[in-house]
Design a protein around this motif. Sequence first.
Motif, short mmCIF file in Angstrom:
data_model
loop_
_atom_site.label_atom_id
_atom_site.label_comp_id
_atom_site.label_asym_id
_atom_site.label_seq_id
_atom_site.Cartn_x
_atom_site.Cartn_y
_atom_site.Cartn_z
N UNK A 121 0.83 -1.20 0.00
CA UNK A 121 0.00 0.00 0.00
C UNK A 121 0.87 1.25 0.00
N UNK A 122 1.97 1.19 0.71
CA UNK A 122 2.90 2.33 0.74
C UNK A 122 3.51 2.57 -0.63
N UNK A 123 3.90 1.51 -1.33
CA UNK A 123 4.45 1.65 -2.68
C UNK A 123 3.44 2.29 -3.62
N UNK A 124 2.20 1.84 -3.56
CA UNK A 124 1.17 2.39 -4.44
C UNK A 124 0.97 3.88 -4.16
N UNK A 125 0.96 4.24 -2.88
CA UNK A 125 0.79 5.66 -2.52
C UNK A 125 1.91 6.51 -3.10
N UNK A 126 3.15 6.06 -2.93
CA UNK A 126 4.29 6.82 -3.44
C UNK A 126 4.26 6.93 -4.96
N UNK A 127 3.91 5.84 -5.63
CA UNK A 127 3.86 5.88 -7.10
C UNK A 127 2.76 6.82 -7.58
N UNK A 128 1.64 6.83 -6.90
CA UNK A 128 0.55 7.75 -7.27
C UNK A 128 0.95 9.20 -7.07
N UNK A 129 1.86 9.43 -6.12
CA UNK A 129 2.36 10.79 -5.86
C UNK A 129 3.48 11.19 -6.80
N UNK A 130 3.80 10.31 -7.77
CA UNK A 130 4.83 10.63 -8.75
C UNK A 130 6.23 10.28 -8.32
N UNK A 131 6.37 9.46 -7.27
CA UNK A 131 7.69 9.08 -6.78
C UNK A 131 8.18 7.79 -7.45
N UNK A 132 9.28 7.25 -6.94
CA UNK A 132 9.94 6.11 -7.56
C UNK A 132 9.93 4.91 -6.61
N UNK A 133 9.71 3.73 -7.17
CA UNK A 133 9.78 2.49 -6.40
C UNK A 133 10.64 1.49 -7.15
N UNK A 134 11.33 0.63 -6.41
CA UNK A 134 12.20 -0.37 -7.02
C UNK A 134 11.84 -1.77 -6.57
N UNK A 135 11.93 -2.72 -7.50
CA UNK A 135 11.60 -4.11 -7.21
C UNK A 135 12.60 -5.03 -7.92
N UNK A 136 12.99 -6.11 -7.25
CA UNK A 136 13.74 -7.19 -7.89
C UNK A 136 12.70 -8.14 -8.48
#
Length: 302
Positions: free
Chosen positions: A173-188
């Motif tokens: 849920x935190x990742x989705x929030x950040x991505x919706x705010x235009x931020x960056x997320x990283x995943x292996x």
Amino acid sequence: MALSKATFLITALRLAGKLPLRGAQLIGRFLGMISWMSKSQYRTVTDINLKICLPELTDDQHDRMVRSSLRHTGQTLMEIPLMWEWPVERCLGLIHEIEGEELLAEAKKDGRGLLLLAPHLGNWELTGLYFSSRYRMAALYSPPHIREFEDYMIQVRGRMGSELVRGDRRGLARLITLLREGEVAGILPDQSPRGKGNAYAPFFDMEVRTMTLVSKLLQKSGAKPLVTYSERLKDGEGFRLVIRECEPGIADPDPVTATTALNKSIEDVVREVPEQYQWEYKRFRHRPPGLPHPYRPGRVCK
């Protein structure tokens, strides 16, 4: 006992972190050759994976690729203490070339979030450090088995402000929030997921269980996906950061379509520098039930 293990491990990492890059890589190559000569389990798994994924190699090419993969994985292992213990500026100074940087500007210009997919290719710790130095970023991680080691890992990985989130419901849920705010997320993205809710899709032409997390994040956030890795240059000269577009369909609502595109995106970059991929990982252990188990001759997947 767990605390003593954590203390020992952290002390070893800090000592290894005092090595120069060339010295760490030399030790890593030596460890890889020991793994080859001792006919270790890592050599066996690498041999099986390469026969599955690169069957076009001749016997000599195959053997050279197995040895090279083991050496590169050893180097990755010995580079991790440097990425965790060196000053950030010194780590970033190892990146001598960036290919595909224009894709970042294009992805960020309209305010969309950016989902970075970093396979186990080259030095993924350096890749994460680079992006966390440029953006407000969160990265998904799995807690280590040694609980006391987790605090150290979060501290060193997050020293540029990167936020580490667990792969549970709250973390996603935190990742989705950040991505919706235009931020960056990283995943292996090339790990073998457990449990239900995932899909089977081809990876190097073999059906394998694949995470649907990537497509779900993209559907819920509208973020732009890119695949990236840090290629190890020869003779301790540093790294080249590579950024690539993903295959179309990676955000498709159909899980098979989306995971097929995800695996193809990973496969494309692996083929660019196959010797630097972590072939020692049992990526094909979760296949559709009833099919032969690649790592257990005579047995089938459940």
